[in-house]
Enzyme design. Structure first.
Site: not given
Length: 297
Positions: A159, A140
């Site tokens: 995350y 990501s």
């Protein structure tokens, strides 16, 4: 006669990038072993391809390693090999770091980081034996944009940390498996319109009154993101088509060198460039301090 196309094993295919990637791979004529925690979520997939081209298998990346290894051995037996492993299974659980605490961090890392390690470790012996293979890790842009409370994303510190960890894992893995003709591709997408876009509820940890205002802002930003359908939201079908192009050396990737990182989305490109500029600026301003640490004599 052996099928000339590649065999892909993709984790997390019940929705999102994983589901779109299955479609993109099948459209190129390759074969897919689609996996998810529950086969019930893959029932509709079985109508998308011939049995000779698509198989669905259960695979929970948070299971213990012995179970995952057994599942991978079963997957290899389906078509005789795995040419491309795509570590796609993952999720984003919002939560302020202090409120989520250690348990929240462990829950996020168990899937996003250790899930990748478990599955990859189980697949690598098969690839090494054939001296061929590609390992794709879906990371990501958040790995370079961890200051999320100040952006449009909300509180996703755990995350972002899990994705930064899996990026480092992929970089090291690429160097270690290169002698076996195994390639590694770390995909770093920005914001894309998928079914599960920031759908996970906040981690149900303890609430700390000092964070009430920040938490309210974070939850409001997630609600706004879930409501957006156009604008700077990326098309996941196009994103996964790009991934297939790179793995197979087709389309715009045909004349380019293999990238360790594949950044997808204008927002991801912008954020990563800004991160690089920030680091460069720090080094320029603080370079004298950085270098003033040599041993004397």
């Amino acid at each position: 006669m052996e099928h000339e196309g590649q065999v892909w094993l993709i984790t997390g295919t019940s929705s999102g990038f994983g589901r779109r990637l299955v479609d993109a791979v099948l459209e190129r004529g390759d074969r897919v072993i689609a996996t998810a925690r529950s086969l019930d979520k893959l029932k509709d997939l079985e109508t998308k391809g011939e049995s000779s081209q698509l198989r669905c298998l259960p695979l929970d990346v948070t299971s213990d390693y012995d179970e995952i290894k057994s599942r991978i051995d079963d997957a290899v037996a389906v078509f005789g090999r795995i040419d491309v492993l795509v570590n796609n299974a993952g999720f984003a659980m919002p939560g302020l770091l202090e409120e989520a605490g250690v348990d929240g961090a462990m829950q996020q890392f168990d899937t996003n980081y250790f899930g990748v390690v478990r599955v990859t470790t189980a697949v690598l012996p098969h690839m090494r034996e054939r001296a061929s293979g590609t390992v794709v890790i879906v990371g990501s842009r958040s790995a370079w944009k961890a200051n999320i409370p100040d952006s449009h994303g909300g509180a996703l510190g755990n995350y972002a940390a899990s994705k930064a960890a899996v990026h480092a894992y992929g970089e090291t893995l690429a160097a270690e498996v290169a002698p076996f003709s195994i390639k590694v591709l770390i995909v770093a997408p920005g914001l894309f319109r998928t079914e599960g876009i920031h759908a996970a509820p906040p981690y149900p940890g303890r609430l700390i009154a000092a964070y009430n205002s920040l938490r309210d802002v974070m939850l409001g930003r997630f609600a706004t993101l879930r409501a957006r359908t156009r604008g700077d939201i990326g098309d996941p079908r196009k994103a996964m088509s790009v991934v297939v192009d790179v793995v197979k050396g087709q389309g715009n990737a045909k004349t380019k060198k293999w990238p360790l990182f594949l950044v997808i989305g204008e927002d991801a490109e912008e954020d990563i460039r800004k991160y690089g500029e920030t680091i460069t600026g720090i080094m320029e301003e603080w370079g004298e301090v950085t270098r003033d640490t040599r041993m004397e004599g």
